[in-house]
Design a protein around this motif. Structure first.
Motif, PDB file in Angstrom:
ATOM      1  N   ILE A   1      -7.092  -3.498  -3.137  1.00  0.00           N
ATOM      2  CA  ILE A   1      -7.284  -4.637  -2.244  1.00  0.00           C
ATOM      3  C   ILE A   1      -8.556  -4.425  -1.425  1.00  0.00           C
ATOM      4  O   ILE A   1      -8.796  -3.335  -0.901  1.00  0.00           O
ATOM      5  N   THR A   2      -9.356  -5.477  -1.291  1.00  0.00           N
ATOM      6  CA  THR A   2     -10.577  -5.428  -0.491  1.00  0.00           C
ATOM      7  C   THR A   2     -10.335  -6.107   0.852  1.00  0.00           C
ATOM      8  O   THR A   2      -9.792  -7.222   0.912  1.00  0.00           O
ATOM      9  N   PHE A   3     -10.734  -5.448   1.920  1.00  0.00           N
ATOM     10  CA  PHE A   3     -10.617  -6.007   3.270  1.00  0.00           C
ATOM     11  C   PHE A   3     -12.014  -6.259   3.827  1.00  0.00           C
ATOM     12  O   PHE A   3     -12.871  -5.371   3.799  1.00  0.00           O
ATOM     13  N   LYS A   4     -12.224  -7.472   4.305  1.00  0.00           N
ATOM     14  CA  LYS A   4     -13.502  -7.827   4.917  1.00  0.00           C
ATOM     15  C   LYS A   4     -13.251  -8.292   6.354  1.00  0.00           C
ATOM     16  O   LYS A   4     -12.618  -9.332   6.567  1.00  0.00           O
ATOM     17  N   THR A   5     -13.728  -7.496   7.308  1.00  0.00           N
ATOM     18  CA  THR A   5     -13.538  -7.813   8.725  1.00  0.00           C
ATOM     19  C   THR A   5     -14.760  -8.529   9.285  1.00  0.00           C
ATOM     20  O   THR A   5     -15.813  -8.611   8.644  1.00  0.00           O
TER      21      THR A   5
ATOM     22  N   LYS B   1      -0.023  -6.132  -6.684  1.00  0.00           N
ATOM     23  CA  LYS B   1       0.945  -5.400  -7.507  1.00  0.00           C
ATOM     24  C   LYS B   1       1.025  -5.959  -8.919  1.00  0.00           C
ATOM     25  O   LYS B   1       1.215  -5.212  -9.887  1.00  0.00           O
ATOM     26  N   VAL B   2       0.884  -7.295  -9.047  1.00  0.00           N
ATOM     27  CA  VAL B   2       0.995  -7.916 -10.373  1.00  0.00           C
ATOM     28  C   VAL B   2      -0.368  -8.122 -11.027  1.00  0.00           C
ATOM     29  O   VAL B   2      -0.479  -8.828 -12.037  1.00  0.00           O
ATOM     30  N   GLY B   3      -1.417  -7.534 -10.440  1.00  0.00           N
ATOM     31  CA  GLY B   3      -2.696  -7.493 -11.127  1.00  0.00           C
ATOM     32  C   GLY B   3      -3.757  -8.478 -10.707  1.00  0.00           C
ATOM     33  O   GLY B   3      -4.850  -8.493 -11.290  1.00  0.00           O
ATOM     34  N   HIS B   4      -3.482  -9.312  -9.730  1.00  0.00           N
ATOM     35  CA  HIS B   4      -4.527 -10.222  -9.269  1.00  0.00           C
ATOM     36  C   HIS B   4      -5.517  -9.467  -8.381  1.00  0.00           C
ATOM     37  O   HIS B   4      -5.153  -8.499  -7.706  1.00  0.00           O
ATOM     38  N   THR B   5      -6.741  -9.898  -8.367  1.00  0.00           N
ATOM     39  CA  THR B   5      -7.763  -9.305  -7.507  1.00  0.00           C
ATOM     40  C   THR B   5      -7.705 -10.000  -6.153  1.00  0.00           C
ATOM     41  O   THR B   5      -7.891 -11.221  -6.073  1.00  0.00           O
ATOM     42  N   VAL B   6      -7.442  -9.231  -5.115  1.00  0.00           N
ATOM     43  CA  VAL B   6      -7.174  -9.810  -3.790  1.00  0.00           C
ATOM     44  C   VAL B   6      -8.228  -9.362  -2.786  1.00  0.00           C
ATOM     45  O   VAL B   6      -8.545  -8.167  -2.687  1.00  0.00           O
ATOM     46  N   VAL B   7      -8.748 -10.331  -2.043  1.00  0.00           N
ATOM     47  CA  VAL B   7      -9.656 -10.052  -0.930  1.00  0.00           C
ATOM     48  C   VAL B   7      -9.023 -10.622   0.333  1.00  0.00           C
ATOM     49  O   VAL B   7      -8.638 -11.792   0.364  1.00  0.00           O
TER      50      VAL B   7
END
Length: 495
Positions: free
Chosen positions: A218-222, A174-180
């Protein structure tokens, strides 16, 4: 808030669920959507009480919790619903809770135990109102992806996609960080997916929200087990910060009970996980699950996980089901040591109990039973268990179980499911990272700060606080995200 005299004029009415005799025939959602007018009427029971303990979100030392851990603005959105302002109510709800569709279905609702109306009447139906606010939001198309306008250039890895991990990821994005987000299982959701039966929290409900999070960036890696597929060194080099949201996954066993390694004794989470995976993969056609069909099932453990095992076993077609609870049966009203506004420790029938009663004719719970030996045949296959009733006493500050002479009994059992809690998070990754743990085996990270002994590494949820509720995991995920943002940017607007 609400109607000034609503709590005096209107009785509590919880939304109906599908009939237990019908719903045990399938794996569909047990919840039934009530008319909006019914929900608005129930919201009117929220009184202008002055001090809304329902949203307090705290613990009394040495006692139980009070109110909502995510500090939901309950009186505000109750009043808005009563006045038909559903979209405004949704906005208020999302200010404090990223995933009200999860808590609205599976939270035990400590908020209702702390409702002022509940001092001498039935509490406001807070949980079901929350659920209907968010479901109406999806129905009306109000819940849409809102990607951040700009990125900070900071990258954060979240390990674990349960409620804590999802909440942390949502806030940081939400605050702009790139999240994996990394998940070791084949599906996103953690215990939301594999720890709670699909009939209580459908996988599609989880994925509906995950798809929005993906649209937001948001990127999700399973199928990625950090520490094996990706080393800690690589992760540390690739990201500005890491949040551990791995849960408390190590189940508590019964290694001191003879025969505990019998064929037919399983951990509850293995039973639940395999069942849901097989259901989602093939509708059970692959047979890759522990079946209770035609078996005498004994669930050891009186908590929610044990009830989930009952829910699943009934649908498998178990021959019989018993749930061992080491404690005495609770009373219908609070005792002196459990006053309002603490969470009420009173007798209640959960959905699984009602289903078992509908199928087998009686409540499956058996109180004060202590297992003393698992009985096997010559091939080591479980055929029964020996148990004795026990009194719980405290001596020198220690809790002891004292057998009651003459109460010994041999129970028929083909399948025993151990639902007696968890001892903490898995250790391998923590040791690889050099993260310090407490004497309870949980990650050492102060509540409210969440930073671990390793710089730039934070922890939230069950791996930090121990086995707890979905709503507490969401709360800690949000707070950990706030502290990570502060660490990365020097200040934060997250709350």
């Amino acid at each position: 808030m609400g109607k000034a005299t609503g709590f005096m004029e209107i009785e509590r009415q919880v939304p109906k669920k599908r009939d237990p005799r019908d719903r045990v025939q399938d794996w569909q959602d047990i919840h039934v959507t009530p008319p909006k007018s019914d929900i608005e009427q129930q919201a009117s029971r929220c009184m202008d009480c002055g001090i809304p303990f329902c949203q307090a979100g705290t613990n009394v030392p040495g006692s139980d919790e009070i109110g909502c851990p995510v500090y939901n603005l309950i009186p505000e959105w109750n009043d808005l619903v009563y006045h038909g302002r559903w979209k405004d109510a949704l906005e208020r709800l999302h200010k404090t809770n990223n995933f009200p569709e999860f808590t609205g279905k599976v939270c035990p609702a400590p908020c209702e135990g702390s409702c002022t109306v509940a001092i001498d009447d039935d509490a406001v139906t807070i949980k079901s109102i929350e659920w209907q606010i968010v479901e109406n939001g999806f129905k009306e198309g109000w819940i849409k992806a809102k990607p951040p306008r700009k990125r900070t250039g900071k990258r954060v890895a979240v390990i674990g996609s349960g409620p804590a991990g999802l909440a942390a990821a949502a806030q940081l994005n939400k605050v702009g960080h790139t999240v994996v987000v990394y998940e070791k299982e084949d599906r996103v959701g953690g215990l939301l997916t594999y720890g709670i039966p699909d009939v209580k929290l459908p996988y599609e409900t989880v994925m509906r929200r995950v798809r929005i999070l993906e649209e937001e960036g948001i990127t999700f890696k399973t199928n990625v087990n950090i520490g094996e597929a990706i080393s800690w060194e690589q992760l540390n080099n690739d990201y500005s910060a890491v949040i551990l949201c791995t849960g408390a996954q190590v189940p508590r066993g019964v290694s001191d009970v003879p025969g505990h390694d019998a064929k037919g004794v399983h951990f509850a989470m293995d039973f639940l996980t395999q069942n849901t995976k097989s259901l989602l993969d093939s509708k059970h056609e692959d047979g890759q699950y522990i079946s209770a069909a035609g078996k005498n099932v004994i669930v050891i453990g009186g908590g929610d996980t044990g009830v989930d095992c009952i829910t699943t076993s009934v649908r498998h077609g178990a021959k019989s089901i018993a749930q061992f609870d080491i404690n005495k049966i609770k009373g219908e009203t609070r005792n002196d040591g459990n006053p309002w506004p603490l969470f009420p420790l009173t007798f209640a029938k959960e959905d699984g109990h009602k289903e078992a009663e509908a199928v087998y004719g009686e409540d499956p719970r058996a109180y004060q039973w202590l297992t003393t030996r698992f009985v096997t045949d010559d091939d080591g296959v479980l055929v029964g268990l020996e148990a004795v009733q026990a009194e719980t006493v405290f001596e020198n500050g220690q809790k002891l179980r004292k057998p009651i002479p003459g109460s010994e009994k041999v129970w028929d059992a083909d399948l025993v499911l151990l639902a007696i809690g968890f001892t903490g998070p898995e250790r391998e990754l923590l040791e690889q990272m050099g993260v310090k743990t407490t004497n309870r085996g949980t990650v050492e990270a102060e509540y409210g700060q969440y930073s671990t002994s390793v710089p730039s590494v934070y922890a939230a949820g069950d791996n930090r606080r121990g086995q707890s509720l979905v709503v507490w995991a969401i709360h800690e995920g949000r707070e950990a995200a706030r502290e990570v943002d502060r660490y990365l940017m020097g200040s934060t607007i997250l709350v």
